[in-house]
Motif scaffolding. Structure first.
Motif, PDB file in Angstrom:
ATOM      1  N   TYR A   1      17.268  10.351 -31.533  1.00 57.48           N
ATOM      2  CA  TYR A   1      18.370  11.172 -32.315  1.00 57.48           C
ATOM      3  C   TYR A   1      19.754   9.938 -32.447  1.00 57.48           C
ATOM      4  O   TYR A   1      20.262   9.617 -31.703  1.00 57.48           O
ATOM      5  N   ASP A   2      19.828  10.091 -33.737  1.00 57.18           N
ATOM      6  CA  ASP A   2      20.935   9.063 -34.330  1.00 57.18           C
ATOM      7  C   ASP A   2      22.272   9.800 -34.021  1.00 57.18           C
ATOM      8  O   ASP A   2      22.640  10.714 -34.755  1.00 57.18           O
ATOM      9  N   LEU A   3      23.189   9.308 -33.185  1.00 55.30           N
ATOM     10  CA  LEU A   3      24.445  10.137 -32.925  1.00 55.30           C
ATOM     11  C   LEU A   3      25.412  10.068 -33.978  1.00 55.30           C
ATOM     12  O   LEU A   3      26.342  11.018 -34.290  1.00 55.30           O
ATOM     13  N   THR A   4      25.233   9.037 -35.020  1.00 54.74           N
ATOM     14  CA  THR A   4      26.104   8.979 -36.184  1.00 54.74           C
ATOM     15  C   THR A   4      25.658   9.705 -37.482  1.00 54.74           C
ATOM     16  O   THR A   4      26.400  10.358 -37.964  1.00 54.74           O
ATOM     17  N   THR A   5      24.424   9.426 -37.603  1.00 58.89           N
ATOM     18  CA  THR A   5      23.924   9.960 -39.123  1.00 58.89           C
ATOM     19  C   THR A   5      23.293  11.117 -38.634  1.00 58.89           C
ATOM     20  O   THR A   5      22.834  12.013 -39.902  1.00 58.89           O
ATOM     21  N   ARG A   6      23.294  11.541 -37.454  1.00 63.75           N
ATOM     22  CA  ARG A   6      22.381  12.863 -37.156  1.00 63.75           C
ATOM     23  C   ARG A   6      21.010  13.168 -37.572  1.00 63.75           C
ATOM     24  O   ARG A   6      20.534  14.139 -37.605  1.00 63.75           O
ATOM     25  N   GLU A   7      20.407  11.761 -37.472  1.00 66.23           N
ATOM     26  CA  GLU A   7      18.946  11.746 -37.933  1.00 66.23           C
ATOM     27  C   GLU A   7      18.169  11.821 -36.680  1.00 66.23           C
ATOM     28  O   GLU A   7      18.462  11.193 -35.890  1.00 66.23           O
ATOM     29  N   MET A   8      16.864  12.657 -36.662  1.00 63.64           N
ATOM     30  CA  MET A   8      16.049  12.615 -35.851  1.00 63.64           C
ATOM     31  C   MET A   8      14.759  12.257 -35.914  1.00 63.64           C
ATOM     32  O   MET A   8      14.111  12.724 -37.242  1.00 63.64           O
ATOM     33  N   VAL A   9      14.214  11.170 -35.419  1.00 61.54           N
ATOM     34  CA  VAL A   9      13.036  10.754 -35.677  1.00 61.54           C
ATOM     35  C   VAL A   9      12.075  10.838 -34.505  1.00 61.54           C
ATOM     36  O   VAL A   9      12.268  10.677 -33.443  1.00 61.54           O
TER      37      VAL A   9
END
Length: 699
Positions: free
Chosen positions: A406-414
């Motif tokens: 989970y990208d803490l800046t973009t809020r994208e979850m891969v």
């Protein structure tokens, strides 16, 4: 339940044994079974195993089928998602036909930011094997890895092994640059360790005679363990000790906990010979834990905050606490993880787990959203402090274990990997749409609404015809959040409903939910479970003659208690490593865990009210001449947490007092609290239990 009519249950001799407490006499005619070294005890346990094997011989084919279904559905050769720490990716690999995992790493390559793909389960090119559990276990019936801790510079590996199941480990250090295992060897170590910043010094734990971790030692690599120094010793027998290195690698943290009080000390990781400094002196009833974050320590605490609040204090001169997240009743803050530019708080609300992100250490925060109505989410291992993403684990009753970044800046979850579920014996592929999960509510005797989580085959009728297994625990504020299980699919595919009763004593609905199911409120745990069982019948999910209860450890206490108070509610009970002789155990301060447990159950040794209350519910003391459901008790000879003789005594008294019902005792003669250690052996154990359940409920 059909059994081999030639099988004759063993009869345990009855030896008069009496003890008096608070003017009351406890009669324990089976106390002799506690003599583990007595050949007569071992012979009796073997006789019980022989009887159980004979009584379930007709299930051998079903057990083998269930085992094969689990085996076929599991990708046996597989890799975990690699986790980055410094210059390496660390991961665990399994190989078809081998019982144990292989701990590995591979160097990070230039420009590599995402973890290597592990979809095919093949070893990574350039991998370095750190520990092979199969090689370590060779020649042993049991194997468990306790500590596994690589030094910050990646050179040293501290690891500990247990070959008996009693959780008393031998600690060793391996030089990963040469493969040499150093002569530095420490017996009777406990879980946990911490390295100094330069990897020159290792901190570790040892236990006292009651198996309580109470000493923190400092060991200089390359020196004899006899030269090791005690850094901290906890003399209050209610407290146990832990040690770890902060994610920032700036501090060694020594934490002392009782069930209701805690205290933290720190040592600069760059100065391992320094004296531990107290963050905040212990105060009875105040729990707190710390996490280092730049110039401050984050403090998760319950001081005037039943469901906990988050504060911080100066890392240079710890003192007053400044609130970061105030107490919100009904939102239980469970842990905090700090990274260079973010803080992540693990919490639970409305019976579900969640993650809250605080960017840049500010007070602005957001909760990560998840799609299913029932699920379980939490942070995975995240050893890197300077990172913009975190690794998390997600699962539900119908969604296999999934690993996300989970990208803490973009809020994208891969999605990095979802646990493969292969086709079963009939060639049918797993499809989550074939199953459905539900949340229901029962009403307890005092009017409290108790949540129940259920999973079943899609389209299962609610006409009382479906068989059901109801599972419960209800102690230590442990929450039974939804989890995915490959072996459970074999039950669901046969029409069995699986239900979890989220009873008081657990933590599903916050700290008050826990408090209302412990000490002198413990009986709420049992009556809640019975209310859930009766609700499932009333609501049409199942019927009494098709309902089996299951629980283990403190959940085994639950099983024994509900069998006594509501034997008509179930057709069968599975009690695994069950804490069924609670009163006698908690009366004996020499036993492992007893003194530390007094703040969980009460102190019957010194408090007459607690003594009378515990005696009124402990299963062994309350066996009666009633018609019990069939009972299967599973235990392990080397279990340190719940001693084997508790279920052995319980089954003996049940059989003598109410002989019309069937009672089976199965003892693993070379295992501990978790049962068999190898994955294939564990699958066979689960197949044994599942076959017994299916035989009771005849789906």
């Amino acid at each position: 339940m059909s059994t081999d009519t030639a099988a004759t249950p063993p009869v345990a001799k009855r030896v008069p044994s009496e003890r008096t407490h608070h003017g009351d006499t406890i009669v324990d005619e089976y106390a002799w079974l506690a003599a583990k070294d007595d050949p007569e005890t071992i012979d009796y346990l073997k006789a019980e195993n022989a009887y159980t094997e004979a009584a379930t011989a007709h299930l051998a084919g079903l057990r083998e089928t269930l085992f094969e279904e689990t085996k076929r559905r599991t990708q046996e050769t597989d890799l975990s998602v690699p986790t980055r720490k410094g210059a390496y990716w660390y991961y665990t690999r399994t190989v078809e036909g081998q019982q144990y995992g292989i701990q590995c790493r591979r160097a990070v390559r230039d420009g590599e930011t995402a973890p290597p793909s592990t979809a095919d389960g093949a070893p990574l090119d350039g991998e370095e094997v750190l520990l092979d559990g199969n090689a370590l276990a060779e020649g042993h019936d049991f194997f468990a890895l306790g500590t596994f801790d690589v030094s910050p510079d990646g050179r040293w590996l501290a690891y500990s092994t247990d070959f008996a199941g009693d959780e008393r480990f031998t600690l060793r250090v391996k030089d990963l640059s040469t493969g040499e295992v150093l002569p530095d060897e420490v017996p009777d170590a406990f879980y946990g360790s911490a390295w100094s910043a330069d990897g020159s010094t290792l901190f570790y734990l040892t236990v006292d005679e009651a198996w309580r971790p109470y000493r923190v030692w400092r060991h200089a690599i390359g020196t004899p363990p006899s030269d090791d120094v005690v850094v901290f010793q906890e003399d209050d027998e209610r407290f146990w000790v832990g040690v770890e290195l902060t994610r920032s690698e700036k501090f060694i943290v020594i934490e002392a906990h009782s069930k209701v009080t805690s205290e933290a000390r720190v040592i600069p990781a760059s100065n391992p010979t320094g004296e531990p400094a107290v963050i905040a002196p212990r105060r009875q009833g105040v729990e707190y834990s710390i996490e280092h974050h730049g110039h401050r320590f984050l403090i998760l605490h319950n001081d005037g905050a039943e469901d906990f609040a988050l504060a911080y204090t100066s890392a240079d001169a710890p003192g007053d606490w400044t609130t970061l997240i105030p107490h919100t009743p009904g939102t239980r803050l469970e842990s905090v993880d700090a990274f260079s530019n973010h803080v992540v708080v693990s919490l639970r609300k409305d019976g579900l787990t969640g993650l809250r992100v605080i960017p840049d250490g500010s007070t602005d925060s957001f909760d990560i959203a998840f799609p299913e109505p029932l699920y379980s989410v939490g942070l995975e291992s995240n050893p890197e402090y300077d990172t913009a993403s975190v690794r998390l684990h997600y699962a539900s009753f119908v969604t296999p274990d999934s690993v996300y970044d989970y990208d803490l800046t973009t809020r994208e979850m891969v999605l990095r990997k979802q646990k493969p579920v292969l086709a079963s014996l009939g060639g049918t592929a797993f499809d989550s749409a074939d199953y459905e999960q539900h949340r229901d509510w029962a009403v307890a005797d005092d009017g409290t609404r108790v949540p129940i989580s259920l999973v079943c085959k899609a389209g299962t009728p609610k006409d009382g015809s479906a068989p059901c297994v109801i599972y419960g625990y209800g102690s230590y504020e442990a929450s039974m959040d939804p989890w995915f299980s490959i072996p459970r699919l074999s039950l669901l595919d046969r029409g069995v409903i699986f239900a979890v009763a989220h009873i008081r004593g657990g933590g599903e609905l916050g700290r008050r939910w826990y408090e209302d199911g412990k000490m002198l409120a413990k009986k709420n745990t049992f009556t809640d479970f019975v209310a859930c069982a009766r609700h499932l019948v009333k609501a049409g999910w199942t019927s009494t003659d098709r309902l089996v209860a299951r629980g283990g450890s403190a959940g085994g206490l639950l099983m024994g208690a509900v069998a006594n108070i509501a034997p008509d509610a179930f057709t069968g009970v599975v009690a695994q490593v069950p804490f069924v002789d609670a009163l006698n155990s908690i009366l004996d301060p020499s036993l492992p865990l007893t003194v530390t447990e007094w703040e969980e159950w009460g102190n019957p040794l010194h408090d007459p009210e607690v003594y009378a209350y515990m005696k009124s519910y402990t299963p062994y003391e309350n066996v009666a001449a009633v018609e019990y459901p069939a009972i299967l008790a599973v235990t392990s000879l080397n279990d340190t947490r719940v001693l084997y003789h508790e279920p052995a005594k319980w089954v003996a008294r049940l059989r003598a007092t109410s002989p019309a019902s069937e009672y089976l005792l199965k003892t693993e003669m070379g295992a501990g609290h978790g049962g068999p250690s190898g994955r294939y052996d564990a699958w066979k154990e689960e197949a044994f239990v599942a076959a017994w359940i299916l035989d009771r409920i005849k789906p």
